[in-house]
Design a protein around this motif. Structure first.
Motif, mmCIF file in Angstrom:
data_model
loop_
_atom_site.group_PDB
_atom_site.id
_atom_site.type_symbol
_atom_site.label_atom_id
_atom_site.label_comp_id
_atom_site.label_asym_id
_atom_site.label_seq_id
_atom_site.Cartn_x
_atom_site.Cartn_y
_atom_site.Cartn_z
ATOM 1 N N SER A 31 0.836 -1.202 0.000
ATOM 2 C CA SER A 31 0.000 0.000 0.000
ATOM 3 C C SER A 31 0.872 1.254 0.000
ATOM 4 N N ASP A 32 1.954 1.233 0.773
ATOM 5 C CA ASP A 32 2.897 2.354 0.767
ATOM 6 C C ASP A 32 3.556 2.488 -0.604
ATOM 7 N N TYR A 33 3.897 1.365 -1.217
ATOM 8 C CA TYR A 33 4.589 1.386 -2.512
ATOM 9 C C TYR A 33 3.670 1.888 -3.622
ATOM 10 N N PHE A 34 2.388 1.478 -3.590
ATOM 11 C CA PHE A 34 1.465 1.831 -4.666
ATOM 12 C C PHE A 34 0.904 3.241 -4.539
ATOM 13 N N ARG A 35 0.610 3.676 -3.294
ATOM 14 C CA ARG A 35 -0.069 4.974 -3.144
ATOM 15 C C ARG A 35 0.331 5.714 -1.865
ATOM 16 N N GLY A 36 1.512 5.410 -1.349
ATOM 17 C CA GLY A 36 1.972 6.085 -0.156
ATOM 18 C C GLY A 36 1.100 5.827 1.052
ATOM 19 N N GLY A 37 0.390 4.693 1.051
ATOM 20 C CA GLY A 37 -0.487 4.364 2.169
ATOM 21 C C GLY A 37 -1.686 5.294 2.296
ATOM 22 N N GLY A 38 -1.914 6.145 1.269
ATOM 23 C CA GLY A 38 -3.012 7.110 1.359
ATOM 24 C C GLY A 38 -2.795 8.132 2.443
ATOM 25 N N ARG A 39 -1.539 8.618 2.589
ATOM 26 C CA ARG A 39 -1.203 9.527 3.688
ATOM 27 C C ARG A 39 -0.528 10.820 3.202
ATOM 28 N N MET A 40 -0.711 11.167 1.944
ATOM 29 C CA MET A 40 0.010 12.321 1.408
ATOM 30 C C MET A 40 -0.799 13.608 1.535
ATOM 31 N N LEU A 41 -0.085 14.706 1.708
ATOM 32 C CA LEU A 41 -0.699 16.022 1.852
ATOM 33 C C LEU A 41 -1.124 16.569 0.488
ATOM 34 N N TRP A 42 -2.040 17.533 0.533
ATOM 35 C CA TRP A 42 -2.676 18.030 -0.691
ATOM 36 C C TRP A 42 -1.693 18.649 -1.674
ATOM 37 N N TRP A 43 -0.667 19.331 -1.183
ATOM 38 C CA TRP A 43 0.254 19.994 -2.104
ATOM 39 C C TRP A 43 1.153 18.989 -2.815
ATOM 40 N N MET A 44 1.403 17.839 -2.183
ATOM 41 C CA MET A 44 2.130 16.773 -2.874
ATOM 42 C C MET A 44 1.235 16.101 -3.915
ATOM 43 N N VAL A 45 0.004 15.786 -3.515
ATOM 44 C CA VAL A 45 -0.927 15.116 -4.422
ATOM 45 C C VAL A 45 -1.291 16.016 -5.594
#
Length: 584
Positions: A31-45
């Motif tokens: 999950s971390d490898y595919f999508r960062g565990g769904g924990r990224m901030l809006w400015w990164m996304v």
């Protein structure tokens, strides 16, 4: 060129460092490898979503189109901006609320496991085409800069991108996208300012553009140009706001951050839609024979116009920075494709069908397989790019549009409309794609632009008008025929025979249920800000050193100002990472 080589070398060191630094955050789980565990901030996304839609085609094929045809190219990018607006208004937070790690897991929830497998293979194959176009565009430009063989160039660049993607997964991909957004912004704004000064301002640039700025040359029927703009709006929604491309928003830490990310991407794309093309528009007046310097590129000669402008108008070292921006654009698009393909293969092909006994027990093994799939996919993309390089008769813009309108649109129609229309039989998605491919074939081979023109008594069309009218007809066919077919399949829906009904109902319930981050998110937020702050500050120091290159005072000032702005962003990130409370 000596300073340009140094700039490019330092840039690659920075990107490789990002991959290494963020590799630890991607090594915990798939999950971390595919999508960062769904924990990224809006400015990164948001910056990653923007960069995923931005490739070297913008600085090459699209710039060549701007150089020859004027303002018309902006229609494509306004379509992108409008699509991101739709993401903010409707799609982005709903995609985050699907509660999945990969796009095909969302397809499974909506359409069932059989459609998941079908789309898994189809989307992986399509990504070879799409990423191959991006890599080919970069290869064309790089080979022109360094006067190198295009095949060797494509292989070398492809392997470099492959290394970063395989090593660090989604965290490295998105982190490098943020840094690369800053590189693209620096190059674009600096070149745009100098171009306007040299051409005498925006009014002079528009007045002196050969063939007319708004319409451009070889356009006897301006209504065709207007039609192209209108049909680009639904086309870009279809190709960007679908379940496959939902990966852009799966990384966000919550629903609110997904919407803010979409808003950021919309602003970046909207502003960039004008800034990117000021240099080629100005070059049409300043260097009208720019394409003549690169006749070895065939019909792609005009695609090197950005290079001509940078070499003739910008201070020494800008070509290297421009090349860094091009690498940034293509790397962000290609590494996103590789990472996404790894997730699709492992979660939708390997795990359920080849590893049934161990699929819940050995995430470490799946992580290794994910990296292997990224590598194999990268080799496939390089192969596709080498094939496209042999198509000398097509410009990069035409190549990009051909792949997008004829292949991508029909594949994505059910993945867009299916988010809105709930009751469809399980055969609806693949049947719709078959109809869509028939529509593409029919317009290209039977009901062509020439046939359409003769049917309605339109006189002889120019080559440019034929290309634009083909785009209108193909997109129109998919909007009215392909989309309507999928919608019409609701007539054949039988609830009693729908084996996926319960999961589909839960899927639509989740779409409307906001997702919030857990209480462990603050620590991850701090890591993101701190690590990226360090990388951004490091990059600002590198750009500041470019002020030491022997240039006129104005050239040194440009580099110094760019470095100061980037340093300020890095400083703010570092400062916010030390705060005990974090804004959403």
């Amino acid at each position: 060129m000596f300073y340009d080589y140094i700039v490019i070398g330092l840039y690659f060191i920075l990107i490789l460092a990002i991959g290494i630094i963020f590799s630890r955050m991607a090594s915990k789980s798939t999950s971390d490898y595919f999508r960062g565990g769904g924990r990224m901030l809006w400015w990164m996304v948001g910056s990653s979503a923007f960069m995923a839609q931005f490739s070297a085609v913008t600085f090459t094929g699209a710039a060549g189109k701007a150089f020859t045809d004027g303002f018309a190219i902006v229609a494509v990018y306004i379509g992108n901006t409008f699509a991101f607006f739709c993401a903010w208004a409707f799609f982005a937070h709903r995609f985050r609320q699907m509660r999945v790690d990969t796009p095909t897991e969302a397809i499974k929830r909506r359409f069932g496991s059989q459609n998941e497998l079908f789309f898994a293979w189809a989307l992986i194959m399509f990504s070879f085409l799409n990423a191959g176009v991006w890599l080919n565009a970069l290869g064309v430009f790089t080979s022109a800069v360094f006067d190198a063989d295009i095949s060797i160039t494509i292989i070398a660049i492809g392997l470099t991108v492959l290394f970063v993607s395989v090593l660090s997964g989604a965290w490295g991909v998105v982190a490098s996208d943020f840094v690369q957004t800053l590189v693209v912004a620096v190059v674009s704004v600096a070149c745009a300012v100098v171009a306007l000064v040299k051409v005498g301002g925006p009014v002079k640039m528009i007045e002196n553009f050969p063939g007319g700025f708004l319409i451009g040359p070889n356009m006897n029927y301006p209504l065709i140009l207007f039609g192209t703009f209108i049909f680009f709006l639904p086309k870009q929604i279809i190709t960007m706001m679908n379940l496959h491309d939902s990966f852009r928003w799966l990384n966000a830490k919550d629903s609110f951050n997904a919407r803010k990310a979409a808003l950021l991407a919309m602003i970046l794309m909207g502003v960039g839609s004008i800034i990117w093309f000021i240099p080629p528009w100005a070059a049409a007046t300043l260097y009208p024979d720019a394409a003549a310097d690169y006749l070895q590129l065939g019909n792609k000669a005009a695609d090197a116009v950005y290079l001509v402008f940078a070499r003739n108008a910008m201070p020494i070292g800008t070509v290297g920075l421009l090349m860094a921006g091009l690498f940034a654009a293509t790397m962000s698009s290609m590494d996103s494709a590789l990472n996404k393909n790894a997730g699709i293969f492992v979660r939708s092909i390997y795990q359920p069908f080849l590893a049934k006994r161990n699929r819940h027990k050995c995430d470490d093994k799946l992580l290794k397989i994910s990296r292997l799939v990224s590598f194999v996919t990268g080799v496939g993309v390089i192969t596709a790019a080498l094939y496209f390089a042999s198509l000398k008769e097509l410009s990069l813009f035409e190549l990009m549009m051909s792949v997008s309108t004829m292949v991508q649109v029909p594949m994505m129609v059910p993945l867009v409309v299916g988010v809105i229309v709930k009751k469809t039989p399980q055969w609806a998605p693949w049947a719709t794609i078959v109809i869509g491919f028939f529509v593409s074939w029919f317009v290209m081979n039977v009901f062509t632009a020439d046939v359409f023109a003769s049917l309605f008594g339109i006189g002889l069309l120019t080559d440019r008008e034929i290309i634009d009218l083909n785009i209108i007809m193909i997109v129109g066919g998919h909007v009215f025929i392909t989309s309507s077919f999928f919608w019409a399949t609701s007539i054949f829906y039988n609830e009693a025979k729908d084996k996926n009904k319960l999961e589909t109902d839960r899927f639509f319930e989740d779409l409307e249920s906001p997702f919030s981050a857990d209480d462990q998110q603050d620590g991850v937020d701090s890591q993101q800000r701190n690590k990226l702050g360090n990388m951004v500050i490091t990059m600002s120091v590198g750009i500041l050193l470019m002020a030491l290159i022997p240039n006129p005072l104005w050239g040194r000032f440009i580099f110094a100002m760019c470095a100061l702005i980037i340093f300020g962003i890095g400083y703010l990130l570092k400062r916010s990472s030390k705060s005990k409370t974090y804004s959403r």
